[in-house]
Design an enzyme around this catalytic site. Sequence first.
Site, PDB file in Angstrom:
ATOM      1  N   SER A 248       0.815  -1.222   0.000  1.00  0.00           N
ATOM      2  CA  SER A 248       0.000   0.000   0.000  1.00  0.00           C
ATOM      3  C   SER A 248       0.846   1.268   0.000  1.00  0.00           C
ATOM      4  O   SER A 248       0.449   2.280  -0.580  1.00  0.00           O
ATOM      5  CB  SER A 248      -0.941  -0.003   1.214  1.00  0.00           C
ATOM      6  OG  SER A 248      -1.869  -1.057   1.129  1.00  0.00           O
ATOM      7  N   HIS A 307       0.177   4.283   4.557  1.00  0.00           N
ATOM      8  CA  HIS A 307      -0.492   4.934   3.425  1.00  0.00           C
ATOM      9  C   HIS A 307      -0.059   6.395   3.318  1.00  0.00           C
ATOM     10  O   HIS A 307       0.330   6.870   2.244  1.00  0.00           O
ATOM     11  CB  HIS A 307      -2.013   4.870   3.606  1.00  0.00           C
ATOM     12  CG  HIS A 307      -2.566   3.481   3.536  1.00  0.00           C
ATOM     13  ND1 HIS A 307      -3.920   3.223   3.531  1.00  0.00           N
ATOM     14  CD2 HIS A 307      -1.963   2.271   3.459  1.00  0.00           C
ATOM     15  CE1 HIS A 307      -4.118   1.921   3.469  1.00  0.00           C
ATOM     16  NE2 HIS A 307      -2.945   1.316   3.429  1.00  0.00           N
TER      17      HIS A 307
END
Length: 361
Positions: A248, A307
């Site tokens: 991610s 993230h």
Amino acid sequence: MDRCEQHVQAIPLQRLNTREENQRQRQLRHVFDKYDTDSDGFLNITEMKRLINERKCPDMPKDLANHLLKVSDTNNDGRLDFAEFYKLSIEHPFFFGEMYLKYCKAVVPRRNVDVAGDVLDGEYESSMKLWPPPLMMIIFSILEVIFFVIDIVKTQDHNGTSTNGPMATLFIYNPHLRHEAWRFLTYMFVHIGFMHLVMNLLVQILLGIALELVHCWWRVALVYLAGVIAGSMGTSLFTPRVFLAGASGGVYALITAHISTIIMNWKQMEYAIIQLFVFLVFCVTDLGVSIYNSINDPFDKVGYIAHASGAVAGFLVGIGVLRNLKVESWERKLWWCAVTVYFLLMIVGIMYHFLDPSHFY
């Protein structure tokens, strides 16, 4: 509406269609002439194979050239003239990967087009190539799938949610094993759950390959890997007891890299404000949902810090390494600022691990 009004309104559309048709013919004429190596006004079987292998469809078998030549050679002379070649491109759009190229042109920089005249593709579009093929994101994706399958086979966990597989055990980011420095990078290959893997693969293939077609594989690889390392670094600093798996960080780096290339090519892009708006809305929405979930769900296991860290890295490194169509003076300053900030953040993060080890235990 009477017939007169209908006729008046139809004229601009007819002119637009004619203009687009003329532009398409010129573009295809350029491709045709390039691969008509003997300049005889025809494409023979050898030239058709070269067209497939080097330009548009590198993954297609060579005998496809024979098939396309057979179905498109309307006068049965064993070669294609431009009229037959043009008809082929209309009736067989897959031959040019047209759908994917249209998508790529929607998410990468392109020159503003003067609607009053017919112009060939801009500098970015002319450099959008399928050969050599954009393989870096595909290679990363294949490796991630292989790691996932190995863990499923070894653990007999068909949902892939176990962290006890051999690949997960060796490569996942484990906060208790920070001295195994490779884990700061290799956690990208380990995914917990089928949907986790699929979502990351979809985004990195759609956005990553589009960037590779224009910016070259190594530039995109730098952005992706910078996001992965920043993701684990940020997680280690701000949530020092959290395990981390998945790509991610790199995926979010690709998303914000698109924002970088929009900013650096603002004047050279068509509908730049719309594209910037779409990516910003996505990032802000995801950030908002992440904050909400982290506050209201104490059992939420998603690594939001990874993230956010990957997104910051993608933006900074994207400014530093992705191509810029026309360099303005303020863009040079922004380039230096972005590169300096990224390296300062990484150096500070690394030094903090050595200077304050008690923070991590």
